[in-house]
Design a protein around this motif. Structure first.
Motif, PDB file in Angstrom:
ATOM      1  N   LEU A 185      -0.361  10.086  -0.140  1.00 58.70           N
ATOM      2  CA  LEU A 185       0.988   9.841   0.271  1.00 58.70           C
ATOM      3  C   LEU A 185       1.562   9.299  -0.395  1.00 58.70           C
ATOM      4  N   GLY A 186       1.346   8.828  -1.022  1.00 61.73           N
ATOM      5  CA  GLY A 186       3.340   9.384  -2.448  1.00 61.73           C
ATOM      6  C   GLY A 186       3.848  10.181  -2.531  1.00 61.73           C
ATOM      7  N   ARG A 187       3.079  11.311  -2.862  1.00 63.48           N
ATOM      8  CA  ARG A 187       2.996  12.681  -3.546  1.00 63.48           C
ATOM      9  C   ARG A 187       3.587  12.976  -2.653  1.00 63.48           C
ATOM     10  N   GLY A 188       3.829  12.803  -1.332  1.00 68.60           N
ATOM     11  CA  GLY A 188       4.196  13.474   0.157  1.00 68.60           C
ATOM     12  C   GLY A 188       3.638  14.576   0.753  1.00 68.60           C
ATOM     13  N   ASP A 189       2.454  14.425  -0.120  1.00 68.81           N
ATOM     14  CA  ASP A 189       1.638  15.309   1.772  1.00 68.81           C
ATOM     15  C   ASP A 189       0.870  14.899   2.682  1.00 68.81           C
ATOM     16  N   PHE A 190       1.550  13.336   3.438  1.00 70.10           N
ATOM     17  CA  PHE A 190       1.319  12.600   4.690  1.00 70.10           C
ATOM     18  C   PHE A 190       2.428  12.070   4.044  1.00 70.10           C
ATOM     19  N   SER A 191       2.928  10.936   5.476  1.00 70.43           N
ATOM     20  CA  SER A 191       3.606  10.156   5.878  1.00 70.43           C
ATOM     21  C   SER A 191       2.496   9.184   6.037  1.00 70.43           C
ATOM     22  N   ASP A 201     -15.515   3.616   0.677  1.00 69.91           N
ATOM     23  CA  ASP A 201     -14.199   3.567   1.405  1.00 69.91           C
ATOM     24  C   ASP A 201     -12.542   2.657   0.637  1.00 69.91           C
ATOM     25  N   GLN A 202     -12.633   2.306  -0.397  1.00 74.08           N
ATOM     26  CA  GLN A 202     -11.653   2.014  -1.498  1.00 74.08           C
ATOM     27  C   GLN A 202     -11.530   3.285  -1.856  1.00 74.08           C
ATOM     28  N   GLN A 203     -11.858   4.053  -2.315  1.00 73.91           N
ATOM     29  CA  GLN A 203     -12.322   5.391  -3.064  1.00 73.91           C
ATOM     30  C   GLN A 203     -11.063   6.165  -2.102  1.00 73.91           C
ATOM     31  N   ILE A 204     -11.831   6.054  -1.305  1.00 76.28           N
ATOM     32  CA  ILE A 204     -10.845   7.367  -0.375  1.00 76.28           C
ATOM     33  C   ILE A 204     -10.120   6.959   0.211  1.00 76.28           C
ATOM     34  N   GLU A 205      -9.429   5.594   0.368  1.00 81.52           N
ATOM     35  CA  GLU A 205      -7.715   4.695   0.482  1.00 81.52           C
ATOM     36  C   GLU A 205      -7.146   5.561  -0.764  1.00 81.52           C
ATOM     37  N   LEU A 206      -7.712   4.978  -1.692  1.00 82.83           N
ATOM     38  CA  LEU A 206      -6.977   5.766  -3.597  1.00 82.83           C
ATOM     39  C   LEU A 206      -6.364   7.349  -3.304  1.00 82.83           C
ATOM     40  N   VAL A 207      -7.603   7.749  -3.372  1.00 85.01           N
ATOM     41  CA  VAL A 207      -7.016   9.283  -3.163  1.00 85.01           C
ATOM     42  C   VAL A 207      -6.512   9.250  -1.947  1.00 85.01           C
ATOM     43  N   ALA A 208      -5.994   8.519  -0.311  1.00 79.68           N
ATOM     44  CA  ALA A 208      -5.388   8.792   0.150  1.00 79.68           C
ATOM     45  C   ALA A 208      -3.750   7.995   0.013  1.00 79.68           C
ATOM     46  N   LEU A 209      -3.899   6.839  -0.641  1.00 79.33           N
ATOM     47  CA  LEU A 209      -2.479   7.104  -0.471  1.00 79.33           C
ATOM     48  C   LEU A 209      -1.403   7.683  -2.212  1.00 79.33           C
ATOM     49  N   PRO A 261      -2.485  15.027 -12.283  1.00 75.77           N
ATOM     50  CA  PRO A 261      -0.554  14.665 -12.962  1.00 75.77           C
ATOM     51  C   PRO A 261       0.795  13.856 -12.120  1.00 75.77           C
ATOM     52  N   LEU A 262       0.984  12.694 -12.602  1.00 77.30           N
ATOM     53  CA  LEU A 262       1.845  11.829 -12.057  1.00 77.30           C
ATOM     54  C   LEU A 262       1.376  11.025 -10.765  1.00 77.30           C
ATOM     55  N   VAL A 263      -0.108  10.921 -11.329  1.00 76.72           N
ATOM     56  CA  VAL A 263      -0.891   9.777 -10.221  1.00 76.72           C
ATOM     57  C   VAL A 263      -0.225   8.780 -10.418  1.00 76.72           C
ATOM     58  N   SER A 264      -0.106   8.325 -10.968  1.00 80.47           N
ATOM     59  CA  SER A 264       0.743   6.731 -10.992  1.00 80.47           C
ATOM     60  C   SER A 264       1.957   6.507 -10.183  1.00 80.47           C
ATOM     61  N   ASP A 265       2.246   7.600 -10.510  1.00 81.39           N
ATOM     62  CA  ASP A 265       3.731   7.974  -9.561  1.00 81.39           C
ATOM     63  C   ASP A 265       3.814   8.176  -7.899  1.00 81.39           C
ATOM     64  N   TYR A 266       2.493   8.303  -7.973  1.00 85.81           N
ATOM     65  CA  TYR A 266       2.249   8.465  -6.447  1.00 85.81           C
ATOM     66  C   TYR A 266       1.512   7.203  -6.501  1.00 85.81           C
ATOM     67  N   TRP A 267       0.510   6.778  -6.688  1.00 86.57           N
ATOM     68  CA  TRP A 267       0.570   5.391  -6.181  1.00 86.57           C
ATOM     69  C   TRP A 267       1.419   4.834  -5.993  1.00 86.57           C
ATOM     70  N   GLN A 268       2.383   4.429  -7.188  1.00 89.84           N
ATOM     71  CA  GLN A 268       3.391   3.036  -6.871  1.00 89.84           C
ATOM     72  C   GLN A 268       4.595   3.857  -5.593  1.00 89.84           C
ATOM     73  N   GLU A 269       4.432   4.690  -5.020  1.00 85.42           N
ATOM     74  CA  GLU A 269       4.981   5.595  -4.379  1.00 85.42           C
ATOM     75  C   GLU A 269       4.368   5.323  -2.525  1.00 85.42           C
ATOM     76  N   GLY A 270       3.415   5.359  -2.858  1.00 84.51           N
ATOM     77  CA  GLY A 270       2.617   5.399  -1.505  1.00 84.51           C
ATOM     78  C   GLY A 270       2.280   3.465  -1.547  1.00 84.51           C
ATOM     79  N   LEU A 271       2.304   2.599  -2.587  1.00 83.24           N
ATOM     80  CA  LEU A 271       2.406   1.163  -2.440  1.00 83.24           C
ATOM     81  C   LEU A 271       3.383   0.294  -2.052  1.00 83.24           C
ATOM     82  N   GLU A 272       4.423   1.621  -1.959  1.00 85.22           N
ATOM     83  CA  GLU A 272       5.935   0.784  -1.779  1.00 85.22           C
ATOM     84  C   GLU A 272       5.974   0.921   0.351  1.00 85.22           C
TER      85      GLU A 272
END
Length: 128
Positions: free
Chosen positions: A77-83, A66-74, A110-121
């Motif tokens: 989210l950060g990449r802009g695929d979902f609001s 479930d946490q792996q799934i959240e990490l992918v969803a995060l 590519p840019l996974v760190s930026d996407y995770w950061q944006e998703g967290l924010e």
């Protein structure tokens, strides 16, 4: 919406992803050269002995499914695929797409760190 995923774990992965992707010689194509190519696996196979790669893969693989799934969803989210309003849909689609290669998929993005950061924010967390 609270994350079931520890934000400190995500921040650790963000730091490691920055470190891994910044290394000279790490090139990850943004898309496969053909539909039959498993490009992420091919590219990451070249780096499987890299300590940073191994550490990231270990942490991701050690997470509950479930946490792996959240990490992918995060990431999505950060990449802009979902609001943020579509968080439940992102989780649902990440669950449907879940495989045993989640770590490789995430590390190869590519840019996974930026996407995770944006998703967290977007969820109200930060790595500061």
């Amino acid at each position: 919406m609270d994350l079931n995923l520890n934000s400190e774990t995500v921040c650790f992965l963000i730091a490691k992803a920055h470190e891994f992707h910044a290394k000279e010689g790490v090139t990850i194509e943004e898309s496969p050269t053909s539909p039959s190519d498993d490009w992420a696996m091919q590219v990451l196979a070249d780096h499987s002995d890299d300590a940073t790669y191994q550490e990231m893969a270990y942490v991701i693989n050690d997470l509950d499914p479930d946490q792996q799934i959240e990490l992918v969803a995060l990431m999505w989210l950060g990449r802009g695929d979902f609001s943020l309003d579509e968080w439940d849909l992102a989780l649902e689609q990440a669950a449907d797409a879940n495989t045993s290669h989640t770590a490789e998929y995430l590390i190869a993005t590519p840019l996974v760190s930026d996407y995770w950061q944006e998703g967290l924010e977007l969820h109200g967390y930060s790595c500061d």
